[in-house]
Write a protein that holds these residues in place. Structure first.
Motif, mmCIF file in Angstrom:
data_model
loop_
_atom_site.group_PDB
_atom_site.id
_atom_site.type_symbol
_atom_site.label_atom_id
_atom_site.label_comp_id
_atom_site.label_asym_id
_atom_site.label_seq_id
_atom_site.Cartn_x
_atom_site.Cartn_y
_atom_site.Cartn_z
ATOM 1 N N MET A 274 -1.492 -22.888 22.589
ATOM 2 C CA MET A 274 -1.467 -23.493 21.265
ATOM 3 C C MET A 274 -1.551 -22.377 20.232
ATOM 4 S SD MET A 274 -3.909 -26.538 22.472
ATOM 5 C CE MET A 274 -4.118 -25.773 24.068
ATOM 6 N N TYR A 275 -0.769 -22.515 19.171
ATOM 7 C CA TYR A 275 -0.621 -21.403 18.240
ATOM 8 C C TYR A 275 -1.337 -21.627 16.925
ATOM 9 C CZ TYR A 275 2.826 -20.115 21.657
ATOM 10 O OH TYR A 275 3.426 -19.792 22.834
ATOM 11 N N ALA A 276 -1.801 -20.525 16.338
ATOM 12 C CA ALA A 276 -2.509 -20.593 15.064
ATOM 13 C C ALA A 276 -1.575 -21.100 13.975
ATOM 14 C CB ALA A 276 -3.047 -19.209 14.699
ATOM 15 N N ASN A 277 -2.132 -21.829 13.050
ATOM 16 C CA ASN A 277 -1.388 -22.381 11.914
ATOM 17 C C ASN A 277 -0.201 -23.253 12.308
ATOM 18 O OD1 ASN A 277 -2.350 -19.362 11.095
ATOM 19 N ND2 ASN A 277 -2.801 -20.909 9.538
ATOM 20 N N HIS A 278 -0.331 -23.850 13.454
ATOM 21 C CA HIS A 278 0.657 -24.830 13.876
ATOM 22 C C HIS A 278 -0.073 -26.097 14.287
ATOM 23 C CE1 HIS A 278 3.204 -21.295 14.097
ATOM 24 N NE2 HIS A 278 4.247 -22.103 14.101
ATOM 25 N N VAL A 279 0.669 -27.189 14.272
ATOM 26 C CA VAL A 279 0.084 -28.445 14.740
ATOM 27 C C VAL A 279 0.636 -28.744 16.127
ATOM 28 C CG1 VAL A 279 -0.151 -30.923 14.338
ATOM 29 C CG2 VAL A 279 -0.086 -29.350 12.391
ATOM 30 N N THR A 280 -0.278 -28.940 17.068
ATOM 31 C CA THR A 280 0.138 -29.329 18.408
ATOM 32 C C THR A 280 -0.270 -30.772 18.634
ATOM 33 O OG1 THR A 280 -0.238 -27.079 19.159
ATOM 34 C CG2 THR A 280 -0.028 -28.778 20.862
ATOM 35 N N ALA A 281 0.687 -31.616 18.987
ATOM 36 C CA ALA A 281 0.371 -33.019 19.238
ATOM 37 C C ALA A 281 0.253 -33.254 20.733
ATOM 38 C CB ALA A 281 1.455 -33.922 18.649
ATOM 39 N N LEU A 282 -0.736 -34.059 21.120
ATOM 40 C CA LEU A 282 -0.881 -34.451 22.513
ATOM 41 C C LEU A 282 -0.556 -35.941 22.594
ATOM 42 C CD1 LEU A 282 -4.385 -32.803 23.165
ATOM 43 C CD2 LEU A 282 -2.138 -31.726 23.327
ATOM 44 N N ILE A 283 0.504 -36.262 23.366
ATOM 45 C CA ILE A 283 0.892 -37.668 23.453
ATOM 46 C C ILE A 283 0.862 -38.132 24.901
ATOM 47 C CG2 ILE A 283 2.331 -37.579 21.370
ATOM 48 C CD1 ILE A 283 4.771 -37.485 23.283
ATOM 49 N N GLY A 284 0.916 -39.432 25.069
ATOM 50 C CA GLY A 284 0.903 -40.000 26.418
ATOM 51 C C GLY A 284 0.209 -41.342 26.400
ATOM 52 N N PRO A 285 0.423 -42.136 27.449
ATOM 53 C CA PRO A 285 -0.184 -43.465 27.493
ATOM 54 C C PRO A 285 -1.707 -43.383 27.616
ATOM 55 C CG PRO A 285 0.881 -42.968 29.581
ATOM 56 C CD PRO A 285 1.245 -41.858 28.647
ATOM 57 N N SER A 286 -2.388 -44.484 27.357
ATOM 58 C CA SER A 286 -3.851 -44.537 27.466
ATOM 59 C C SER A 286 -4.294 -44.084 28.847
ATOM 60 C CB SER A 286 -4.352 -45.968 27.245
ATOM 61 O OG SER A 286 -3.965 -46.409 25.982
ATOM 62 N N GLY A 287 -5.365 -43.313 28.883
ATOM 63 C CA GLY A 287 -5.905 -42.892 30.164
ATOM 64 C C GLY A 287 -5.156 -41.745 30.799
ATOM 65 N N CYS A 288 -4.243 -41.106 30.040
ATOM 66 C CA CYS A 288 -3.446 -40.035 30.632
ATOM 67 C C CYS A 288 -4.190 -38.705 30.606
ATOM 68 C CB CYS A 288 -2.125 -39.887 29.891
ATOM 69 S SG CYS A 288 -2.346 -39.296 28.204
ATOM 70 N N GLY A 289 -5.323 -38.645 29.915
ATOM 71 C CA GLY A 289 -6.098 -37.410 29.902
ATOM 72 C C GLY A 289 -5.984 -36.624 28.616
ATOM 73 N N LYS A 290 -5.226 -37.129 27.633
ATOM 74 C CA LYS A 290 -5.038 -36.328 26.429
ATOM 75 C C LYS A 290 -6.321 -36.177 25.606
ATOM 76 C CE LYS A 290 -2.893 -40.228 23.887
ATOM 77 N NZ LYS A 290 -3.481 -41.290 24.712
ATOM 78 N N SER A 291 -7.096 -37.263 25.532
ATOM 79 C CA SER A 291 -8.374 -37.157 24.809
ATOM 80 C C SER A 291 -9.370 -36.299 25.580
ATOM 81 C CB SER A 291 -8.979 -38.544 24.563
ATOM 82 O OG SER A 291 -8.310 -39.179 23.501
ATOM 83 N N THR A 292 -9.385 -36.469 26.879
ATOM 84 C CA THR A 292 -10.246 -35.630 27.719
ATOM 85 C C THR A 292 -9.914 -34.163 27.507
ATOM 86 O OG1 THR A 292 -10.328 -37.380 29.371
ATOM 87 C CG2 THR A 292 -10.962 -35.179 30.099
ATOM 88 N N PHE B 79 3.249 -33.622 26.414
ATOM 89 C CA PHE B 79 3.234 -34.984 26.934
ATOM 90 C C PHE B 79 2.396 -35.036 28.198
ATOM 91 C CE2 PHE B 79 5.373 -38.002 29.941
ATOM 92 C CZ PHE B 79 4.811 -39.155 29.389
ATOM 93 N N PHE B 80 1.364 -35.881 28.168
ATOM 94 C CA PHE B 80 0.458 -36.033 29.308
ATOM 95 C C PHE B 80 0.759 -37.339 30.017
ATOM 96 C CE2 PHE B 80 -3.018 -32.870 29.027
ATOM 97 C CZ PHE B 80 -2.653 -32.252 27.858
ATOM 98 N N TYR B 81 0.632 -37.286 31.351
ATOM 99 C CA TYR B 81 0.779 -38.518 32.109
ATOM 100 C C TYR B 81 -0.054 -38.424 33.382
ATOM 101 C CZ TYR B 81 2.837 -42.513 34.425
ATOM 102 O OH TYR B 81 2.992 -43.712 35.056
#
Lengths: 297, 252
Positions: free
Chosen positions: B28-46, B219-221
């Motif tokens: 992940m890079y400084a001064n950039h926005v990285t989005a984490l996407i994926g269905p519920s329970g895919c681990g992105k919040s973890t 993208f997490f799954y």
């Protein structure tokens, strides 16, 4: 089939409604009996005067004062101790750990121990054990602490009310949302800082509710103070922790069993009961109101 | 030109015996926005919560692998978690202001860090609220309870609170999922503004939002990081079939 269900349903509603009615009716009946029995004895004078003529006349001020002082000392002991226990249980102890389970078991057991046992324990532990020890250490064996007094009575009562405090505070601490703790921790707060600055302030009304419930319980109990500090009659108010005291509940008890003139003391006895009922009722009501406000938040 | 800020190497995470993240590695890079996407329970919040070690608080969890922030492994024994969290601001899914005044919400973090001078705190309050684009709305009622603010305002207050300790990284866990479209728009504008100063990692359920605000998307799954790349590429020509199916709404 449908009609039989309807009948069962109607019957159930009838039974529950009757039960509710019965409970309310008993309460009202008791209140009315007490108010009639007090025969106008209940007045401002009654709660501000000392008993007179061998307690067949006069007021109950020393008993009211003694009860108030006792519950204050009791709260000073029970609330911090109970709060700390609740914090340990909710924040530090592992839910499934043996320590946590045994503390919970102990709290539950304490809550159902008959109050007279607390009285006996207070007599054995505070008066005989600690009191005697204190006298030997500080008073060269002279009798000062190894006898019933308001301190030992209050501490005994504190043990009795501890479960009430622990359970209410625990409930209040649990109602502080996890998100709040997370926010605090994510800002670099330590766990203790989070507890001190977010959890305890958030649980303040719960701690207050627990305190009031404990006071209302303690104000009405007689058995724990029977051997540990309550006096039959005292001509002056307690001024030191080593003094005995008069209490409302005990006053009712002695007036109904040890009176020199039953006919004359009966109204006083009813009026004292009314005072005690009003006191605990007001305390409980304020606890409920605080709890309702807490739930709304 | 872009500066590497966070790097994960074979990061795995367990709740008890359950594998929640399986060997995730990306940058992940400084001064950039990285989005984490994926269905519920895919681990992105973890995943997000491993970055400031918030998962440490859940008993029975375990981490394998490494997370390097500025080249330092944050799961190293010598790392002070409390200090680490000061460097990393976090905004949660449900706005969670403290039941205190607006002013006290912002000064909470700085005070914990030992700042007690009134002038300094005043300044932090103003600058944090300005950075979170809420200063104009609340400057006349800083002593009011934060709970009296609307949902969108509360969330921006929480962003301001996260900024109050001068973090370098901002983690956002579905910051707009509970908000109305107007408030969401404001938060998104804010993210655009904030990335000039911060490294932002955002978890979102909202595909359009990820496409709008982020530079990179992962993208997490099922606990795996399936695909990672420039947001534009992920949303137009993803390499993996699963990614494409998720983005076009065929599952999730």
């Amino acid at each position: 089939m449908k009609t039989s269900k309807k009948i069962t349903g109607g019957l159930l509603i009838g039974i529950t409604g009757f039960s509710v009615f019965l409970i309310i009716a008993i309460l009202i009946f008791m209140l009315v009996m007490i108010i009639i029995g007090a025969k106008g004895e209940f007045s401002w004078k009654f709660i501000t005067q000392f008993p007179q003529n061998g307690m067949t006349q006069g007021g109950i001020f020393p008993a009211l004062f003694g009860t108030a002082l006792m519950v204050i000392i009791m709260s000073v002991a029970a609330v911090p101790f109970g709060t700390i226990t609740a914090i340990y249980l909710t924040e530090y102890a592992h839910e499934e750990s043996i320590i946590s389970k045994s503390i919970r078991f102990a709290v539950r057991t304490l809550a159902v121990v008959p109050s007279i046992i607390f009285g006996l324990f207070g007599l054995g532990f505070f008066i005989k054990f600690i009191g005697t020890g204190m006298d030997n250490m500080f008073n060269a064996g002279q009798l000062k602490w190894a006898q019933p007094n308001i301190l030992w009575a209050s501490l005994t009562m504190a043990l009795l009310t501890l479960p009430v405090v622990i359970v209410s505070v625990e409930e209040a601490i649990k109602s502080v949302p996890r998100e709040m703790r997370d926010a605090s921790l994510a800002l670099g707060a330590t766990k203790w800082q989070t507890i001190r600055k977010v959890v305890i302030p958030g649980a303040r009304s719960g701690i207050l509710t627990g305190t009031i419930l404990a006071i209302s319980r303690g104000a009405g109990e007689v058995a724990p103070i029977l051997f540990t500090g309550a006096a039959y009659y005292l001509a002056k108010l307690p001024t030191s922790l080593s003094d005995q005291f008069m209490s409302l509940g005990y006053h009712i008890y002695i007036m109904s069993t040890q009176s020199t003139n039953v006919d004359q003391t009966l109204p006083i006895q009813f009026a004292t009961t009314l005072v005690l009922l009003l006191l605990t009722f007001t305390l409980n009501l304020s606890a409920i109101l605080i709890r309702v406000r807490l739930r709304k938040k | 030109m872009k500066e590497l800020k966070i790097e994960t190497r074979n990061l795995s995470f367990y709740y008890g015996n359950k594998l929640a993240l399986n060997s995730v590695s990306f940058n992940m890079y400084a001064n950039h926005v990285t989005a984490l996407i994926g269905p519920s329970g895919c681990g992105k919040s973890t995943f997000l919560r491993t970055l400031n070690r918030m998962n440490d608080l859940i008993p029975g969890t375990r981490v394998d692998g490494e997370i390097l922030i500025d080249g330092l492994n944050i799961y190293d024994k010598d790392i002070d978690v409390v200090n680490l969290r000061k460097k990393i601001g976090m905004v949660f899914q449900r706005s969670n202001p403290f039941a205190k005044s607006i002013y006290d919400n912002i000064t909470y973090g700085p005070k914990i860090n030992g700042i007690h001078k009134k002038e300094v705190l005043d300044e932090i309050v103003e600058s944090s609220l300005k950075k979170a684009a809420i200063w104009e709305e609340v400057k006349d009622r800083l002593d009011h309870s934060a709970l009296g603010l609307s949902g969108g305002q509360q969330q921006r207050l929480c962003i301001a609170r996260a900024l109050s300790v001068n973090p370098e990284i901002l983690l956002m866990d579905e910051p707009a999922s509970a908000l109305d479209p107007i408030s969401t728009g404001k938060i998104e504008e804010l993210i655009f503004e904030l990335k000039k100063t911060f490294t932002i990692i955002i978890v979102t359920h909202n595909m359009q939002q990820a496409a709008r605000v982020s530079d990179y998307t992962a993208f997490f799954y099922m606990g795996e990081m399936v695909e990672y790349g420039k947001t534009k590429k992920i949303f137009t020509t993803p390499d993996k079939k699963q990614t494409e199916e998720y983005i076009t709404g065929r599952f999730g």
